[in-house]
Design a protein around this motif. Structure first.
Motif, PDB file in Angstrom:
ATOM      1  N   LYS A  44      -0.184  -9.602  -4.213  1.00  0.00           N
ATOM      2  CA  LYS A  44       0.993  -8.514  -4.540  1.00  0.00           C
ATOM      3  C   LYS A  44       0.482  -7.813  -5.842  1.00  0.00           C
ATOM      4  CE  LYS A  44       4.668  -6.650  -3.560  1.00  0.00           C
ATOM      5  NZ  LYS A  44       4.952  -5.729  -2.400  1.00  0.00           N
ATOM      6  N   VAL A  45       0.034  -8.619  -7.006  1.00  0.00           N
ATOM      7  CA  VAL A  45      -0.128  -8.180  -8.271  1.00  0.00           C
ATOM      8  C   VAL A  45      -1.322  -7.362  -8.270  1.00  0.00           C
ATOM      9  CG1 VAL A  45      -0.909  -8.946 -10.684  1.00  0.00           C
ATOM     10  CG2 VAL A  45       0.742 -10.227  -9.187  1.00  0.00           C
ATOM     11  N   SER A  46      -2.278  -7.560  -7.458  1.00  0.00           N
ATOM     12  CA  SER A  46      -3.576  -6.672  -7.466  1.00  0.00           C
ATOM     13  C   SER A  46      -3.454  -5.289  -7.073  1.00  0.00           C
ATOM     14  CB  SER A  46      -4.588  -7.376  -6.508  1.00  0.00           C
ATOM     15  OG  SER A  46      -4.191  -7.348  -5.215  1.00  0.00           O
ATOM     16  N   ASP A  47      -2.640  -5.014  -6.171  1.00  0.00           N
ATOM     17  CA  ASP A  47      -2.551  -3.540  -5.579  1.00  0.00           C
ATOM     18  C   ASP A  47      -1.035  -2.997  -5.265  1.00  0.00           C
ATOM     19  OD1 ASP A  47      -2.329  -4.472  -3.244  1.00  0.00           O
ATOM     20  OD2 ASP A  47      -4.159  -3.624  -2.497  1.00  0.00           O
ATOM     21  N   LYS A  48      -0.061  -3.991  -5.551  1.00  0.00           N
ATOM     22  CA  LYS A  48       1.212  -3.944  -5.253  1.00  0.00           C
ATOM     23  C   LYS A  48       1.507  -3.459  -3.683  1.00  0.00           C
ATOM     24  CE  LYS A  48       2.242  -3.836  -9.581  1.00  0.00           C
ATOM     25  NZ  LYS A  48       0.949  -4.042  -9.986  1.00  0.00           N
ATOM     26  N   GLY A  49       0.524  -3.577  -2.849  1.00  0.00           N
ATOM     27  CA  GLY A  49       0.833  -3.590  -1.342  1.00  0.00           C
ATOM     28  C   GLY A  49       1.422  -4.588  -0.685  1.00  0.00           C
ATOM     29  N   PRO A  50       1.553  -4.517   0.604  1.00  0.00           N
ATOM     30  CA  PRO A  50       2.050  -5.773   1.369  1.00  0.00           C
ATOM     31  C   PRO A  50       1.180  -6.987   1.362  1.00  0.00           C
ATOM     32  CG  PRO A  50       1.485  -4.122   2.887  1.00  0.00           C
ATOM     33  CD  PRO A  50       1.542  -3.540   1.495  1.00  0.00           C
ATOM     34  N   ILE A  51       1.902  -8.068   1.393  1.00  0.00           N
ATOM     35  CA  ILE A  51       1.011  -9.484   1.257  1.00  0.00           C
ATOM     36  C   ILE A  51       0.397  -9.757   2.708  1.00  0.00           C
ATOM     37  CG2 ILE A  51       1.321 -11.852   0.945  1.00  0.00           C
ATOM     38  CD1 ILE A  51       3.521 -11.127  -1.009  1.00  0.00           C
ATOM     39  N   LEU A  52       1.171  -9.615   3.729  1.00  0.00           N
ATOM     40  CA  LEU A  52       0.789  -9.859   5.124  1.00  0.00           C
ATOM     41  C   LEU A  52       0.441  -8.590   5.857  1.00  0.00           C
ATOM     42  CD1 LEU A  52       3.453 -12.510   6.017  1.00  0.00           C
ATOM     43  CD2 LEU A  52       1.150 -12.959   5.286  1.00  0.00           C
ATOM     44  N   TYR A  53      -0.565  -8.975   6.767  1.00  0.00           N
ATOM     45  CA  TYR A  53      -0.938  -7.930   7.505  1.00  0.00           C
ATOM     46  C   TYR A  53      -0.478  -8.292   8.928  1.00  0.00           C
ATOM     47  CZ  TYR A  53      -4.532  -4.930   9.983  1.00  0.00           C
ATOM     48  OH  TYR A  53      -4.943  -4.072  11.098  1.00  0.00           O
ATOM     49  N   LYS A  54      -0.028  -7.489   9.550  1.00  0.00           N
ATOM     50  CA  LYS A  54       0.479  -7.697  10.948  1.00  0.00           C
ATOM     51  C   LYS A  54      -0.257  -6.683  12.026  1.00  0.00           C
ATOM     52  CE  LYS A  54       5.167  -9.274   9.730  1.00  0.00           C
ATOM     53  NZ  LYS A  54       6.638  -8.728   9.929  1.00  0.00           N
ATOM     54  N   GLN A  55      -0.602  -7.388  13.037  1.00  0.00           N
ATOM     55  CA  GLN A  55      -1.262  -6.432  14.095  1.00  0.00           C
ATOM     56  C   GLN A  55      -1.128  -6.973  15.278  1.00  0.00           C
ATOM     57  OE1 GLN A  55      -5.917  -6.938  14.373  1.00  0.00           O
ATOM     58  NE2 GLN A  55      -5.748  -4.606  13.176  1.00  0.00           N
ATOM     59  N   THR A  56      -1.185  -6.119  16.388  1.00  0.00           N
ATOM     60  CA  THR A  56      -1.005  -6.296  17.649  1.00  0.00           C
ATOM     61  C   THR A  56      -2.192  -7.015  18.412  1.00  0.00           C
ATOM     62  OG1 THR A  56       0.742  -4.443  17.860  1.00  0.00           O
ATOM     63  CG2 THR A  56      -0.232  -5.559  19.959  1.00  0.00           C
ATOM     64  N   ARG A  57      -2.267  -8.300  18.970  1.00  0.00           N
ATOM     65  CA  ARG A  57      -3.113  -8.762  19.505  1.00  0.00           C
ATOM     66  C   ARG A  57      -2.831  -9.401  20.807  1.00  0.00           C
ATOM     67  NH1 ARG A  57      -7.776 -10.427  16.002  1.00  0.00           N
ATOM     68  NH2 ARG A  57      -7.403  -8.823  14.245  1.00  0.00           N
ATOM     69  N   SER A 114      -6.537  -8.256   3.540  1.00  0.00           N
ATOM     70  CA  SER A 114      -7.883  -8.292   2.725  1.00  0.00           C
ATOM     71  C   SER A 114      -8.390  -6.905   2.735  1.00  0.00           C
ATOM     72  CB  SER A 114      -8.756  -9.117   3.448  1.00  0.00           C
ATOM     73  OG  SER A 114      -8.951  -8.714   4.828  1.00  0.00           O
ATOM     74  N   MET A 115      -7.541  -5.819   3.440  1.00  0.00           N
ATOM     75  CA  MET A 115      -8.207  -4.544   3.193  1.00  0.00           C
ATOM     76  C   MET A 115      -7.130  -3.494   2.389  1.00  0.00           C
ATOM     77  SD  MET A 115      -9.948  -3.596   6.956  1.00  0.00           S
ATOM     78  CE  MET A 115     -11.513  -4.369   7.508  1.00  0.00           C
ATOM     79  N   ARG A 116      -7.589  -2.396   2.223  1.00  0.00           N
ATOM     80  CA  ARG A 116      -6.661  -1.317   1.491  1.00  0.00           C
ATOM     81  C   ARG A 116      -5.613  -1.155   2.465  1.00  0.00           C
ATOM     82  NH1 ARG A 116     -11.564   1.687   1.065  1.00  0.00           N
ATOM     83  NH2 ARG A 116     -10.332   3.119   2.219  1.00  0.00           N
ATOM     84  N   VAL A 117      -4.412  -0.589   1.831  1.00  0.00           N
ATOM     85  CA  VAL A 117      -3.108  -0.220   2.877  1.00  0.00           C
ATOM     86  C   VAL A 117      -3.595   0.753   3.941  1.00  0.00           C
ATOM     87  CG1 VAL A 117      -0.783   0.620   2.858  1.00  0.00           C
ATOM     88  CG2 VAL A 117      -1.756  -1.097   1.032  1.00  0.00           C
ATOM     89  N   ASP A 118      -4.418   1.899   3.518  1.00  0.00           N
ATOM     90  CA  ASP A 118      -4.834   2.992   4.242  1.00  0.00           C
ATOM     91  C   ASP A 118      -6.250   2.587   4.990  1.00  0.00           C
ATOM     92  OD1 ASP A 118      -6.524   2.996   2.309  1.00  0.00           O
ATOM     93  OD2 ASP A 118      -6.188   5.238   1.991  1.00  0.00           O
ATOM     94  N   ALA A 119      -6.510   1.462   5.461  1.00  0.00           N
ATOM     95  CA  ALA A 119      -7.876   0.916   6.011  1.00  0.00           C
ATOM     96  C   ALA A 119      -8.315   1.808   7.284  1.00  0.00           C
ATOM     97  CB  ALA A 119      -8.062  -0.419   6.062  1.00  0.00           C
ATOM     98  N   ARG A 146     -13.603  -0.697   2.629  1.00  0.00           N
ATOM     99  CA  ARG A 146     -12.163  -1.008   2.814  1.00  0.00           C
ATOM    100  C   ARG A 146     -11.729  -2.173   2.491  1.00  0.00           C
ATOM    101  NH1 ARG A 146     -11.188  -0.365   9.065  1.00  0.00           N
ATOM    102  NH2 ARG A 146     -13.069  -1.819   9.335  1.00  0.00           N
ATOM    103  N   ILE A 147     -12.517  -2.979   2.158  1.00  0.00           N
ATOM    104  CA  ILE A 147     -12.356  -4.723   1.968  1.00  0.00           C
ATOM    105  C   ILE A 147     -12.045  -4.538   0.415  1.00  0.00           C
ATOM    106  CG2 ILE A 147     -12.881  -6.919   1.746  1.00  0.00           C
ATOM    107  CD1 ILE A 147     -14.439  -6.577   4.064  1.00  0.00           C
ATOM    108  N   THR A 148     -10.749  -5.188  -0.039  1.00  0.00           N
ATOM    109  CA  THR A 148     -10.613  -5.182  -1.593  1.00  0.00           C
ATOM    110  C   THR A 148     -11.245  -6.425  -2.095  1.00  0.00           C
ATOM    111  OG1 THR A 148      -8.737  -6.641  -1.446  1.00  0.00           O
ATOM    112  CG2 THR A 148      -8.090  -4.385  -1.092  1.00  0.00           C
ATOM    113  N   PRO A 149     -11.516  -6.269  -3.426  1.00  0.00           N
ATOM    114  CA  PRO A 149     -12.215  -7.481  -4.009  1.00  0.00           C
ATOM    115  C   PRO A 149     -11.549  -8.854  -3.910  1.00  0.00           C
ATOM    116  CG  PRO A 149     -12.030  -5.629  -5.686  1.00  0.00           C
ATOM    117  CD  PRO A 149     -11.054  -5.415  -4.460  1.00  0.00           C
ATOM    118  N   VAL A 150     -10.045  -8.793  -3.997  1.00  0.00           N
ATOM    119  CA  VAL A 150      -9.342 -10.025  -3.523  1.00  0.00           C
ATOM    120  C   VAL A 150      -9.765 -10.420  -2.078  1.00  0.00           C
ATOM    121  CG1 VAL A 150      -6.881 -11.219  -3.439  1.00  0.00           C
ATOM    122  CG2 VAL A 150      -7.601  -9.664  -5.322  1.00  0.00           C
ATOM    123  N   GLY A 151      -9.596  -9.238  -1.353  1.00  0.00           N
ATOM    124  CA  GLY A 151      -9.836  -9.408   0.179  1.00  0.00           C
ATOM    125  C   GLY A 151     -11.242 -10.107   0.464  1.00  0.00           C
ATOM    126  N   SER A 152     -12.103  -9.577  -0.156  1.00  0.00           N
ATOM    127  CA  SER A 152     -13.490 -10.180  -0.250  1.00  0.00           C
ATOM    128  C   SER A 152     -13.507 -11.714  -0.449  1.00  0.00           C
ATOM    129  CB  SER A 152     -14.638  -9.383  -0.858  1.00  0.00           C
ATOM    130  OG  SER A 152     -15.762  -9.891  -0.804  1.00  0.00           O
TER     131      SER A 152
END
Length: 460
Positions: free
Chosen positions: A285-298, A313-318, A333-339
């Motif tokens: 949350k602190v790193s890029d102010k984006g959402p914490i969780l990533y939800k995806q249909t599987r 772990s990726m940018r919001v607009d990945a 597309r992977i952020t430093p924290v995400g890596s």
């Protein structure tokens, strides 16, 4: 050749046993020299049979974990893989042994002696593994192989065999179109084995029986039907053997015990990892102010769709272009924290909620996105077989394959799991998953030009 193969197996087993014996001797030295006289003796009455039992438990644990993680696979695995497996096995064994002795003494013991013992064990094992590999290479030459193939490209399988030049040497490739007579003549011209690749079932069956009759070693690429039959139940109708493939994958009892294990382990892991998840959430949350969780249909059991949860772990607009694609090598597309959280698998922890909810299991085929499944089904209708069980946090294909393993190979690996399921297999895969958490190439991305894990020739 048969006698030579048996002799080689005995030599490899003996050399691998040297590592176990070496580590056990160090533990014996520390037990009699440090652990027992300084800590155990003052707490417990002990006699000789007690010493034998303690040393036997250590040997059994070390042998079990070394066998499970591949530490006994000298020559079969690469040097680095064997050394890594022995390091992992030794660490687990010594941690459990530290806990065992601490419980005996009813207090936590100083860890310095265990650290010292572990370092001495690992240095010796690493040196011996390198020496043993060199000795085996001098005694046994690589197997000279003949590859029988069909119309599909063979560069990939040649590359895989060539990665183990110490074990395999494909001296000649012959196309099945060259005819049975010529191929049989070639098979009998002094090879140590035959590799049967992507040819028709009729041709494969002929060459397999021919080599079997001649006592020739054969490496065969299994087809989907072979994997299904491997998990079948053998019956006898009077004097006629019959293979039974059931209409369901897991029995009622297996599903019950699997669910109980999932719930117990998920709740326990959630309690243990909740501080890590809290810190991760704050950092994201602190790193890029984006959402914490990533939800995806599987997709899970019977292609039922659900929302998988991951730490983002990726940018919001990945995927702003709307195209579903797997992570590529060095994906920007992977952020430093995400890596970081991807490397240490922290991004997967929210899936514990999916397991508790019942959408997923701890062990099972990894869930795919519906749109990617559709692409796979266009060229491989059998891919839907993976959904005969619940999707998993980890699976057979993740333990024995890689992130960029092709879908066809993933399907066969997952079918091996589905058709040979047991509670013990689940437990074994959970323990093996601990090892791959520290294996870098298990998360290696697909090639940059790939949209899915399929190779270009399979997409065409």
């Amino acid at each position: 050749m048969k006698n030579l193969a048996s002799f080689k197996r005995l030599i490899i087993l003996a050399m691998a046993s040297v590592s176990i014996l070496y580590e056990w001797l160090w533990y014996r030295f520390f037990w009699y020299g440090e652990l027992f006289p300084r800590w155990v003796k003052e707490m417990l009455p002990f006699w000789e049979n007690g010493h034998m039992l303690v040393l036997a438990i250590y040997a059994a644990l070390l042998f079990m974990f070394s066998s499970m993680y591949g530490g006994m696979k000298l020559s079969y695995y690469r040097n680095t893989e064997v050394i890594f497996s022995m390091i992992f096995s030794t660490l687990i064994t010594n941690v459990l042994t530290y806990a065992q002795v601490s419980l005996m003494c009813l207090k936590l013991l100083p860890v310095q002696m265990f650290v010292q013992m572990t370092v001495l064990q690992l240095v010796g094992v690493a040196l011996w593994t390198v020496a043993a590999h060199w000795i085996l290479g001098k005694i046994f030459r690589p197997r000279r192989l003949l590859l029988i193939h069909g119309s599909r490209p063979i560069e990939d399988i040649l590359r895989k065999f060539s990665s183990r030049k110490d074990k395999y040497n494909i001296q000649k490739c012959i196309n099945s179109k060259d005819g049975i007579e010529k191929i049989c003549r070639e098979i009998g011209s002094g090879y140590d084995g035959v590799v049967i690749w992507d040819i028709s079932s009729e041709e494969r069956n002929f060459y397999l029986k021919y080599c079997y009759a001649k006592g020739i070693r054969v490496y065969t690429m299994p087809k989907i039907t072979d994997v299904i039959l491997k998990g079948s139940e053998q019956l006898h109708l009077f004097d006629t053997p019959i293979l039974l493939t059931r209409e369901y994958s897991l029995t009622v009892e297996q599903r019950f015990f699997k669910r109980m294990i999932d719930l117990l382990c998920a709740l326990l892991l959630f309690a243990v990892t909740s501080p890590v998840m809290l810190i991760t959430a704050v950092v994201i949350k602190v790193s890029d102010k984006g959402p914490i969780l990533y939800k995806q249909t599987r997709c899970t059991l019977n292609q039922k769709e659900f929302q998988i949860l991951k730490f983002r772990s990726m940018r919001v607009d990945a995927e702003k272009d709307g195209v579903a694609r797997l992570a590529a090598k060095k994906d920007n597309r992977i952020t430093p924290v995400g890596s970081f959280i991807r490397k240490v698998r922290i991004d997967e922890l929210p899936q514990l909620f999916n397991i508790i909810k019942g959408d997923m299991s701890f062990i099972g085929p990894r869930p795919e996105r519906p749109e990617i499944i559709e692409k796979y089904l266009e060229v491989m209708p059998e891919f839907v077989f993976r959904t005969k069980v619940k999707a998993g946090l980890a699976g057979y294909a993740q333990v024995y394959g890689k992130y960029n393993t092709t879908p066809y190979d993933k399907l066969k690996l997952d079918l091996f799991y589905i058709e040979n399921y047991s509670v013990w297999l689940d437990i074994k895969l959970m323990l093996l998953t601990l090892k791959i958490l520290f294996t870098p190439d298990s998360t290696e991305g697909v090639d940059i030009e790939q949209i899915t894990a399929m190779k270009n020739e399979e997409n065409s």
